[in-house]
Design an enzyme around this catalytic site. Structure first.
Site, PDB file in Angstrom:
ATOM      1  N   ARG A  34       0.814  -1.218   0.000  1.00 19.20           N
ATOM      2  CA  ARG A  34       0.000   0.000   0.000  1.00 19.20           C
ATOM      3  C   ARG A  34       0.846   1.265   0.000  1.00 19.20           C
ATOM      4  NH1 ARG A  34      -3.581  -1.081   5.090  1.00 19.20           N
ATOM      5  NH2 ARG A  34      -1.597  -1.998   5.675  1.00 19.20           N
ATOM      6  N   SER A 139      -0.813 -19.557   8.828  1.00 14.06           N
ATOM      7  CA  SER A 139      -0.360 -19.270  10.200  1.00 14.06           C
ATOM      8  C   SER A 139      -0.677 -20.468  11.083  1.00 14.06           C
ATOM      9  CB  SER A 139      -1.112 -18.052  10.739  1.00 14.06           C
ATOM     10  OG  SER A 139      -0.880 -17.901  12.127  1.00 14.06           O
ATOM     11  N   TYR A 152      -9.265 -13.644  13.248  1.00 17.33           N
ATOM     12  CA  TYR A 152      -7.949 -13.797  12.602  1.00 17.33           C
ATOM     13  C   TYR A 152      -7.677 -15.286  12.353  1.00 17.33           C
ATOM     14  CZ  TYR A 152      -2.962 -13.915  11.731  1.00 17.33           C
ATOM     15  OH  TYR A 152      -1.733 -14.164  11.169  1.00 17.33           O
ATOM     16  N   LYS A 156      -7.082 -17.423   8.755  1.00 19.20           N
ATOM     17  CA  LYS A 156      -5.921 -18.265   8.435  1.00 19.20           C
ATOM     18  C   LYS A 156      -6.352 -19.727   8.220  1.00 19.20           C
ATOM     19  CE  LYS A 156      -2.888 -15.057   8.093  1.00 19.20           C
ATOM     20  NZ  LYS A 156      -2.148 -14.796   6.855  1.00 19.20           N
ATOM     21  N   PRO A 182       3.606 -19.664   9.874  1.00 18.89           N
ATOM     22  CA  PRO A 182       4.485 -19.195  10.945  1.00 18.89           C
ATOM     23  C   PRO A 182       3.750 -19.093  12.275  1.00 18.89           C
ATOM     24  CG  PRO A 182       4.448 -17.661   9.073  1.00 18.89           C
ATOM     25  CD  PRO A 182       3.300 -18.600   8.904  1.00 18.89           C
ATOM     26  N   VAL A 185       6.391 -14.426  15.053  1.00 19.59           N
ATOM     27  CA  VAL A 185       7.448 -13.789  14.263  1.00 19.59           C
ATOM     28  C   VAL A 185       7.483 -12.333  14.678  1.00 19.59           C
ATOM     29  CG1 VAL A 185       8.273 -13.241  11.949  1.00 19.59           C
ATOM     30  CG2 VAL A 185       6.916 -15.310  12.313  1.00 19.59           C
TER      31      VAL A 185
HETATM   32  C1  8X3 Z   1       0.848 -15.111  13.379  1.00 21.27           C
HETATM   33  C2  8X3 Z   1       1.057 -16.068  14.471  1.00 21.27           C
HETATM   34  O1  8X3 Z   1       0.351 -16.941  16.732  1.00 21.27           O
HETATM   35  O2  8X3 Z   1       0.454 -14.535  16.463  1.00 21.27           O
HETATM   36  O3  8X3 Z   1      -0.053 -15.540  12.438  1.00 21.27           O
HETATM   37  O4  8X3 Z   1      -1.323 -15.777  15.459  1.00 21.27           O
HETATM   38  S1  8X3 Z   1       0.070 -15.784  15.817  1.00 21.27           S
END
Ligand code: 8X3
Length: 251
Positions: A34, A139, A152, A156, A182, A185
């Site tokens: 962006r 994730s 969230y 994912k 991941p 991170v």
């Molecule tokens: C990122 C990892 O564990 O913070 O997707 O959701 S977490």
């Protein structure tokens, strides 16, 4: 052979680390994000080291703009070999019954619909050429929900389903499809999640050595350069003292 690698969300975190690692690998890069200024800075940094870089400033939520940019790609950039669907974010860590509708929409529109927009634009050409690789940023959050993760985690989990679905749909081609998952991170991920509350963000990484963007980018570059008959379908990458989305041992 050096490839054309398109990375979304390339101006920070894992996306930026992927840009640098694929550049070191000798690939040509299409970087999207962006922030036009940060894209230009990254282009300057990488092109000074000899990498060919094309930058496209748009939000993956803006389907019309994404389509326009893709349609207008110079001919020599059209045959994308690797699509790294990295753009994504978490917003909020509230219980589901207290969550913010706008945060939810932003996550769903970016993490799911943005990924689908890019996939829909890039993959048909890969199918025609019978060549390509899609690396989606999933994730550990997609494996199982954790407290406050609700929407969230759902986005994912959707990335996992969409990656698996695409892998099935292109199984008759030479295209490979990878879901990178991941765990912790340390990037600006938590700062964004907590709407700029950097103290709260720093706490997420207290008492544990988290992964870096480079750790994830190394796996992306490995997957993209594995022998052609090898499809790295899915990789869960955790810090050593993280066992799952909700089991983190802090010392
Ligand atoms: C990122 C990892 O564990 O913070 O997707 O959701 S977490």
């Amino acid at each position: 052979m050096n490839k054309i690698v398109l990375i979304t969300g390339a101006t920070s975190g894992i996306g930026q680390a992927c840009a640098r690692k694929f550049a070191e690998n000798g690939d040509k890069l299409i970087l999207t994000g962006r922030n036009e200024h940060r894209l230009a800075e990254l282009r300057k940094e990488l092109s000074e080291k000899g990498t060919q870089v094309l930058t496209l400033a748009f939000d993956v939520r803006d389907r019309e703009k994404a389509e326009k940019f893709f349609r207008e790609l110079p001919i020599e950039w059209q045959e994308v070999d690797v699509l790294v669907n990295n753009a994504g974010l978490a917003l909020g860590l509230e219980p589901e019954y207290k969550g913010d509708h706008d945060d939810w929409e932003t996550m769903i529109d970016t993490n799911i619909k943005g990924l689908l927009t890019m996939t829909r634009l890039v993959v048909p050409g890969m199918v025609t050429r019978n060549r390509g690789h899609i690396i989606n940023m999933g994730s550990v959050a997609g494996d199982a929900a954790y407290a406050g993760g609700n929407v969230y985690c759902a986005t994912k989990a959707a990335v996992k389903a969409l990656t698996d679905g695409l892998r099935i749909d292109v199984a008759d081609t030479a295209i490979r499809v990878t879901n990178l998952k991941p765990g912790l991170v340390e990037t600006n991920f938590s700062n964004i999640r907590f709407h700029g509350d950097s103290d709260r963000a720093a706490n997420v990484y207290k008492g544990i050595k988290p992964l870096t963007g480079d750790d994830i980018a190394d796996v992306a570059v490995y997957a993209a350069n594995a022998p052609e008959h090898v499809q790295i379908a899915e990789v869960l990458i955790l810090a050593t003292h993280q066992a799952s989305g909700s089991v983190i041992v802090r010392k």
